[in-house]
Design a protein around this motif. Sequence first.
Motif, PDB file in Angstrom:
ATOM      1  N   ILE B  35      78.121  44.098  -9.108  1.00 35.37           N
ATOM      2  CA  ILE B  35      78.984  45.147  -8.579  1.00 35.37           C
ATOM      3  C   ILE B  35      78.551  46.504  -9.115  1.00 35.37           C
ATOM      4  O   ILE B  35      78.452  47.495  -8.384  1.00 35.37           O
ATOM      5  CB  ILE B  35      80.460  44.858  -8.943  1.00 35.37           C
ATOM      6  CG1 ILE B  35      80.949  43.644  -8.148  1.00 35.37           C
ATOM      7  CG2 ILE B  35      81.333  46.058  -8.651  1.00 35.37           C
ATOM      8  CD1 ILE B  35      82.324  43.190  -8.534  1.00 35.37           C
ATOM      9  N   LEU B  36      78.263  46.532 -10.393  1.00 36.93           N
ATOM     10  CA  LEU B  36      77.830  47.774 -11.023  1.00 36.93           C
ATOM     11  C   LEU B  36      76.572  48.310 -10.356  1.00 36.93           C
ATOM     12  O   LEU B  36      76.493  49.471  -9.950  1.00 36.93           O
ATOM     13  CB  LEU B  36      77.562  47.510 -12.510  1.00 36.93           C
ATOM     14  CG  LEU B  36      77.546  48.725 -13.412  1.00 36.93           C
ATOM     15  CD1 LEU B  36      78.964  49.191 -13.649  1.00 36.93           C
ATOM     16  CD2 LEU B  36      76.884  48.399 -14.729  1.00 36.93           C
ATOM     17  N   GLU B  38      75.139  47.464  -7.500  1.00 37.26           N
ATOM     18  CA  GLU B  38      75.302  47.793  -6.089  1.00 37.26           C
ATOM     19  C   GLU B  38      75.993  49.144  -5.918  1.00 37.26           C
ATOM     20  O   GLU B  38      75.532  50.001  -5.170  1.00 37.26           O
ATOM     21  CB  GLU B  38      76.131  46.716  -5.381  1.00 37.26           C
ATOM     22  CG  GLU B  38      75.340  45.473  -5.024  1.00 37.26           C
ATOM     23  CD  GLU B  38      76.203  44.476  -4.277  1.00 37.26           C
ATOM     24  OE1 GLU B  38      75.631  43.596  -3.626  1.00 37.26           O
ATOM     25  OE2 GLU B  38      77.451  44.581  -4.343  1.00 37.26           O
ATOM     26  N   SER B  39      77.089  49.323  -6.649  1.00 36.78           N
ATOM     27  CA  SER B  39      77.820  50.573  -6.500  1.00 36.78           C
ATOM     28  C   SER B  39      76.935  51.742  -6.870  1.00 36.78           C
ATOM     29  O   SER B  39      76.941  52.796  -6.229  1.00 36.78           O
ATOM     30  CB  SER B  39      79.048  50.588  -7.410  1.00 36.78           C
ATOM     31  OG  SER B  39      79.769  49.407  -7.276  1.00 36.78           O
ATOM     32  N   LEU B  40      76.157  51.537  -7.928  1.00 38.53           N
ATOM     33  CA  LEU B  40      75.284  52.593  -8.406  1.00 38.53           C
ATOM     34  C   LEU B  40      74.256  52.956  -7.356  1.00 38.53           C
ATOM     35  O   LEU B  40      73.991  54.126  -7.087  1.00 38.53           O
ATOM     36  CB  LEU B  40      74.577  52.094  -9.657  1.00 38.53           C
ATOM     37  CG  LEU B  40      74.164  53.184 -10.596  1.00 38.53           C
ATOM     38  CD1 LEU B  40      75.389  53.648 -11.343  1.00 38.53           C
ATOM     39  CD2 LEU B  40      73.138  52.678 -11.556  1.00 38.53           C
ATOM     40  N   ALA B  41      73.660  51.919  -6.765  1.00 36.11           N
ATOM     41  CA  ALA B  41      72.581  52.165  -5.824  1.00 36.11           C
ATOM     42  C   ALA B  41      73.120  52.755  -4.523  1.00 36.11           C
ATOM     43  O   ALA B  41      72.526  53.655  -3.952  1.00 36.11           O
ATOM     44  CB  ALA B  41      71.818  50.872  -5.551  1.00 36.11           C
ATOM     45  N   VAL B  42      74.255  52.242  -4.080  1.00 36.30           N
ATOM     46  CA  VAL B  42      74.829  52.742  -2.831  1.00 36.30           C
ATOM     47  C   VAL B  42      75.383  54.146  -3.035  1.00 36.30           C
ATOM     48  O   VAL B  42      75.501  54.924  -2.101  1.00 36.30           O
ATOM     49  CB  VAL B  42      75.934  51.791  -2.336  1.00 36.30           C
ATOM     50  CG1 VAL B  42      76.656  52.367  -1.158  1.00 36.30           C
ATOM     51  CG2 VAL B  42      75.336  50.450  -1.985  1.00 36.30           C
ATOM     52  N   PRO B  44      78.348  56.009  -5.820  1.00 35.65           N
ATOM     53  CA  PRO B  44      79.734  55.732  -6.157  1.00 35.65           C
ATOM     54  C   PRO B  44      80.690  56.266  -5.105  1.00 35.65           C
ATOM     55  O   PRO B  44      81.725  55.656  -4.828  1.00 35.65           O
ATOM     56  CB  PRO B  44      79.942  56.450  -7.479  1.00 35.65           C
ATOM     57  CG  PRO B  44      78.671  57.091  -7.846  1.00 35.65           C
ATOM     58  CD  PRO B  44      77.629  56.770  -6.853  1.00 35.65           C
ATOM     59  N   ALA B  46      80.304  56.546  -1.808  1.00 41.17           N
ATOM     60  CA  ALA B  46      80.378  55.587  -0.716  1.00 41.17           C
ATOM     61  C   ALA B  46      81.030  54.296  -1.201  1.00 41.17           C
ATOM     62  O   ALA B  46      81.846  53.687  -0.505  1.00 41.17           O
ATOM     63  CB  ALA B  46      78.985  55.304  -0.173  1.00 41.17           C
ATOM     64  N   ARG B  49      84.940  53.792  -1.207  1.00 40.80           N
ATOM     65  CA  ARG B  49      85.746  53.609   0.000  1.00 40.80           C
ATOM     66  C   ARG B  49      86.143  52.138   0.056  1.00 40.80           C
ATOM     67  O   ARG B  49      85.299  51.258  -0.131  1.00 40.80           O
ATOM     68  CB  ARG B  49      84.931  53.969   1.240  1.00 40.80           C
ATOM     69  CG  ARG B  49      84.835  55.500   1.474  1.00 40.80           C
ATOM     70  CD  ARG B  49      83.943  55.807   2.658  1.00 40.80           C
ATOM     71  NE  ARG B  49      84.030  54.776   3.680  1.00 40.80           N
ATOM     72  CZ  ARG B  49      82.988  54.363   4.407  1.00 40.80           C
ATOM     73  NH1 ARG B  49      81.806  54.882   4.202  1.00 40.80           N
ATOM     74  NH2 ARG B  49      83.144  53.425   5.314  1.00 40.80           N
ATOM     75  N   VAL B  52      83.875  49.665   1.912  1.00 41.35           N
ATOM     76  CA  VAL B  52      82.580  49.425   1.300  1.00 41.35           C
ATOM     77  C   VAL B  52      82.751  48.606   0.019  1.00 41.35           C
ATOM     78  O   VAL B  52      82.015  47.639  -0.221  1.00 41.35           O
ATOM     79  CB  VAL B  52      81.871  50.764   1.006  1.00 41.35           C
ATOM     80  CG1 VAL B  52      80.563  50.515   0.284  1.00 41.35           C
ATOM     81  CG2 VAL B  52      81.634  51.519   2.288  1.00 41.35           C
ATOM     82  N   ALA B  55      83.343  45.102   0.868  1.00 40.71           N
ATOM     83  CA  ALA B  55      82.131  44.456   1.370  1.00 40.71           C
ATOM     84  C   ALA B  55      81.213  44.079   0.214  1.00 40.71           C
ATOM     85  O   ALA B  55      80.716  42.946   0.132  1.00 40.71           O
ATOM     86  CB  ALA B  55      81.410  45.389   2.332  1.00 40.71           C
ATOM     87  N   LEU B  56      80.985  45.019  -0.691  1.00 45.05           N
ATOM     88  CA  LEU B  56      80.084  44.738  -1.810  1.00 45.05           C
ATOM     89  C   LEU B  56      80.638  43.588  -2.656  1.00 45.05           C
ATOM     90  O   LEU B  56      79.904  42.703  -3.103  1.00 45.05           O
ATOM     91  CB  LEU B  56      79.902  45.982  -2.668  1.00 45.05           C
ATOM     92  CG  LEU B  56      79.137  47.120  -1.984  1.00 45.05           C
ATOM     93  CD1 LEU B  56      78.968  48.288  -2.929  1.00 45.05           C
ATOM     94  CD2 LEU B  56      77.796  46.638  -1.494  1.00 45.05           C
ATOM     95  N   LEU B 122      86.040  51.351  -9.637  1.00 44.44           N
ATOM     96  CA  LEU B 122      86.023  52.216  -8.471  1.00 44.44           C
ATOM     97  C   LEU B 122      87.348  52.947  -8.322  1.00 44.44           C
ATOM     98  O   LEU B 122      87.557  53.651  -7.344  1.00 44.44           O
ATOM     99  CB  LEU B 122      85.703  51.393  -7.225  1.00 44.44           C
ATOM    100  CG  LEU B 122      84.368  50.647  -7.324  1.00 44.44           C
ATOM    101  CD1 LEU B 122      84.190  49.699  -6.168  1.00 44.44           C
ATOM    102  CD2 LEU B 122      83.219  51.637  -7.370  1.00 44.44           C
TER     103      LEU B 122
END
Lengths: 221, 221, 233, 193, 193
Positions: B35-36, B38-42, B44, B46, B49, B52, B55-56, B122
């Motif tokens: 999660i960390l 993914e959130s970082l790459a996408v 924060p 985005a 929301r 999102v 979904a992640l 988040l």
Amino acid sequence: MSLRRIGLVARREVRAERGQPDGLVSAVTFVAVLILVESLAVGPLAASRPAVAGALFWIAMAFAAILATSRSFERELEDDALDAVLALPGGRDAIYAGKALALTALIGLVAIVGGALSLLLLSLDVALPGHLVLVTIAGVLGLPPVIVLFVVLALRLRSRGALVPILALPVLVPQLVAATNGTAAAASGDAAGAIAWAGLLVAFALVYSVLGLTIVPAALE
Amino acid sequence: MSLRRIGLVARREVRAERGQPDGLVSAVTFVAVLILVESLAVGPLAASRPAVAGALFWIAMAFAAILATSRSFERELEDDALDAVLALPGGRDAIYAGKALALTALIGLVAIVGGALSLLLLSLDVALPGHLVLVTIAGVLGLPPVIVLFVVLALRLRSRGALVPILALPVLVPQLVAATNGTAAAASGDAAGAIAWAGLLVAFALVYSVLGLTIVPAALE
Amino acid sequence: MISTTAKTTSALRARPFLGAASIVALFVALWMALVWSPPDAAMGNVVRILYVHVANAWLAYLAFVIVFLASVAYLWTKRPVFDAVAVASAEIGVLFTGLTLVLGSIWARPTWGVWWSWEPRVVTTAVMFAMYVGYLLLRNLSDDLERRATRAAILGIVLVVDVPIVHLSVTWMNALHQLPSVLRPDLQPTLDPSMLASLIAMTIAFTFLYAYLMTARVDIERRRQARVIEARA
Amino acid sequence: MNSTASLRGATVVLGDRAVIRDLDLDLMPGVTVIRGPNASGKTTLLRAIAGLVPFARGERDVPVPTLFLGQRAQLLRGLSARDNLRFLAAFRGASPDRVGPALAAWGISARDASRPVETLSAGQRRRAALARLDVERCDLVLLDEPFGELDDQAATALAQKIRILAGERRTIVIATHGHPELDPSANRVVRLG
Amino acid sequence: MNSTASLRGATVVLGDRAVIRDLDLDLMPGVTVIRGPNASGKTTLLRAIAGLVPFARGERDVPVPTLFLGQRAQLLRGLSARDNLRFLAAFRGASPDRVGPALAAWGISARDASRPVETLSAGQRRRAALARLDVERCDLVLLDEPFGELDDQAATALAQKIRILAGERRTIVIATHGHPELDPSANRVVRLG
Ligand code: HEM
Ligand SMILES: Nc1ncnc2c1ncn2[C@@H]1O[C@H](COP(=O)(O)OP(=O)(O)OP(=O)(O)O)[C@@H](O)[C@H]1O
Ligand SMILES: Nc1ncnc2c1ncn2[C@@H]1O[C@H](COP(=O)(O)OP(=O)(O)OP(=O)(O)O)[C@@H](O)[C@H]1O
Ligand SMILES: [Mg+2]
Ligand SMILES: [Mg+2]
């Protein structure tokens, strides 16, 4: 360290993969499916922003590489195949580099297909295609040295299936961020940025390769 | 089909996991890291929301479940352990349900921790926490029947490491979308929507369970 | 090759003094932080968390650098004492990184208005935390003294790459977090002298605390190693 | 005498070749020895009787409780030998209390019995698998190279165990190389390949 | 006579126990047989000589090319027996052309030699591993239960091969159960456990 031996290990790897030609096909399909599902879940609108698309692509690549490497070493453990290599003179030194080399070739191919697919599916416009290729190559080079290192560290340990991503993903964060930014820079036409990020990725690749070549033989059992 | 036998298989599974008490710890850490990263790459912004984030979270759960199940069956193949179970009277029937049960317990725990972490990291506001719990339970129930089914289908095939996600992820798309929408609905206060999505998820779980119970025994070798 | 006695006893003798020193230093530093130093112009008394926060973060760095050094020493010499130092320091480091995260979040609430922000240093700190949790997991999953030590040492060396990344992350991307005001690249602190003094005092006190915890934890680990070595003999 | 189990016209295809072709086999109480050079299909035949490989043609009739001990030890790693055997016993409805004494009788100490099986030696794993003979007590017992990896003492114990089982009128099928002493007392020797 | 290889004060710890303790061992040309009950540390000793387990204490001096054939066949699945052996030969600088004839001599047909190893029978895999003796031709040969899974014909071939190697003044270390015929001609029998 003998280049010939590294080449032999890499060739053995590729051949074991080819004896099962589905290895490559499935790695490519895997990335494609992952990109598709991720984009779908994140929502196509968000996913087609270059930064998000790049991030998803690189996460998928990291995962594919982790899975492929873990699989490759699990295969070595079956029937103690790894022992035969480690007992050879120079075997311990050649295996890290040989596996990393083979993995680089594999995920290089996956990157080409997966990248093309991403561009197509998300209809992204790329301002500097040449730079994008450069960043992609640099990003691909950066993954195997880290991932092979961690797979070796977790070798034969319980729960290694979860342990490898736990160890590798945080360490890969800077590289994933750099690759994502580099991709976004190339897509948006920032030539200097793309080159800077690619340089950083190559630097990471070098640092981890040297580390791996130096210390991995001690961990192999 | 005997409930006692299903329970025995599930207990054996949990015990094999517990002989390594860190099995659970590492599953939880894995989701947290995913999660960390993914959130970082996408990004924060985005990532926070609700759609999102949901979904992640669900993609991470699906992956964790796939990894855990594959690992569990790989372990069975070593030294032909699975043969001992399949040769038992009723063994072929109990193994699907037993594995699915144990997996449900495992990813249920992972969902609790991973979910709490997502909310915290988040800083999401949840309008209907009770509904969120409901959706989460329904989503968790939906994953194991599908995933165990595909892991069994890919059993002993070469390249199964990549094959399982390839097969399972597309099939899981409707469930992942439903879970994501359900999560978003609960977060934004749409009670009817959350319940509808949860219902859909439960329906999926039932359909795949029946399917799995019927066809898996024939596929097991 | 496995000598258990000499170093442990000298560390044992130092321990009470380290304990006393850290208590005294903590009291002095707390007094300086809570009473002596002035409230901040912008943040008021909330600024006082700063002293603990920075000392915490400092300990996290220190602990992980020590893990790195002990790991190198272990691979070099294969002496179990360095493995004991590495675990001890890693556990303390994880503890204080965790505290940095928790206290930082508590502090962020009044100053930034959120519990958690996706700000480079905060995130890199969280990533560093995850890494060393991974380090401890790897240790727990292997149960054989020498093998575990070798693998952990390799990991301890690889992970240290993240420490400078955490520290420099604020200078790479401008963000909510303050730029380094003490350990600046140009070594010119930009802080009120009394606040700087309190900060330094707290950092020294925490360093004593670290040394004390280390002696205690290393001692436990040495006993554990001795038990294992004895059991096999 | 009635047969305990039988195959009729059994054909098993692995990959692209019929490893077993149109085999009729009746298994009687007592010892049946299966002999044949490497790759002649002994393992495949035992797995076929156990119902672990699908038949291309033919029928399998095995109405009695069956215990199949394969060429590998079939113990789940991560779990101790004790937990492995207790699970298998409970699943069958046999008493799990027999597990401790059975393992001890086969020379696995209580300490080794509670360690994950992957840390046992090859011979210890084989012994743990053989302890299932004492726990699950089935009428049809299929043994695939059961003497492999055993030391002399354990091999003697196994030979004796086989005699005891035969004395109890159980049906024992053994695929093995060597051990010619089995053949005279066997009521049938099947030659493959 | 000078020893080919030696261990000095070797101590190997697995898990929480010293499986080998303070062992001094000099290996001389000819056959050395290692005997001992299950779990006495035979496999661990051979792996220690091969350099595959770390020592808690002690020294290992093995200056000559060594071939270690373990209790399992050490063949990489996905690859054929031929490709496995060609890789190992090339890595050592031995001629990969010897692989085909060697496999044939050990009874693996050209067809079986080019199938992925996981589709071979247990005895075929063992034979393929033994064919490395003819390909890699090392001065020190470590064999861990090499007779396991072999049929009588292959076992005879192996016994003869061992005699030939001993005649060439190579150093052969064999850990095995049974096969008492090895002991009289061995220049040393090491007993463990
Ligand atoms: C190892 C990591 C960290 C280091 C080295 C660090 C260092 C610092 C320093 C030196 C300051 C004071 C800046 C100044 O006033 O001159 C500061 C402020 C602060 N830090 Fe951290 N920090 C770290 C991690 C964190 C984390 C993880 C959080 C939150 C979860 C956090 C939240 C804060 C807050 C809220 C402030 C006050 C900011 C302000 O004055 O606007 N820090 N930090
Ligand atoms: N990874 C491990 N962790 C802990 N103990 C181990 C491990 N591997 C082996 N052992 C123990 O070491 C001892 C020696 O094992 P080893 O395999 O060397 O015996 P062996 O003489 O080859 O036995 P066998 O005749 O059964 O093959 C056994 O008691 C075994 O349980
Ligand atoms: N999955 C498979 N695919 C193709 N062929 C296979 C497969 N498994 C086994 N075979 C082939 O079936 C034949 C019989 O194998 P099996 O293992 O039954 O022999 P076996 O008599 O038990 O030999 P051994 O004495 O070596 O144990 C062999 O030729 C083997 O190569
Ligand atoms: Mg067989
Ligand atoms: Mg052995």
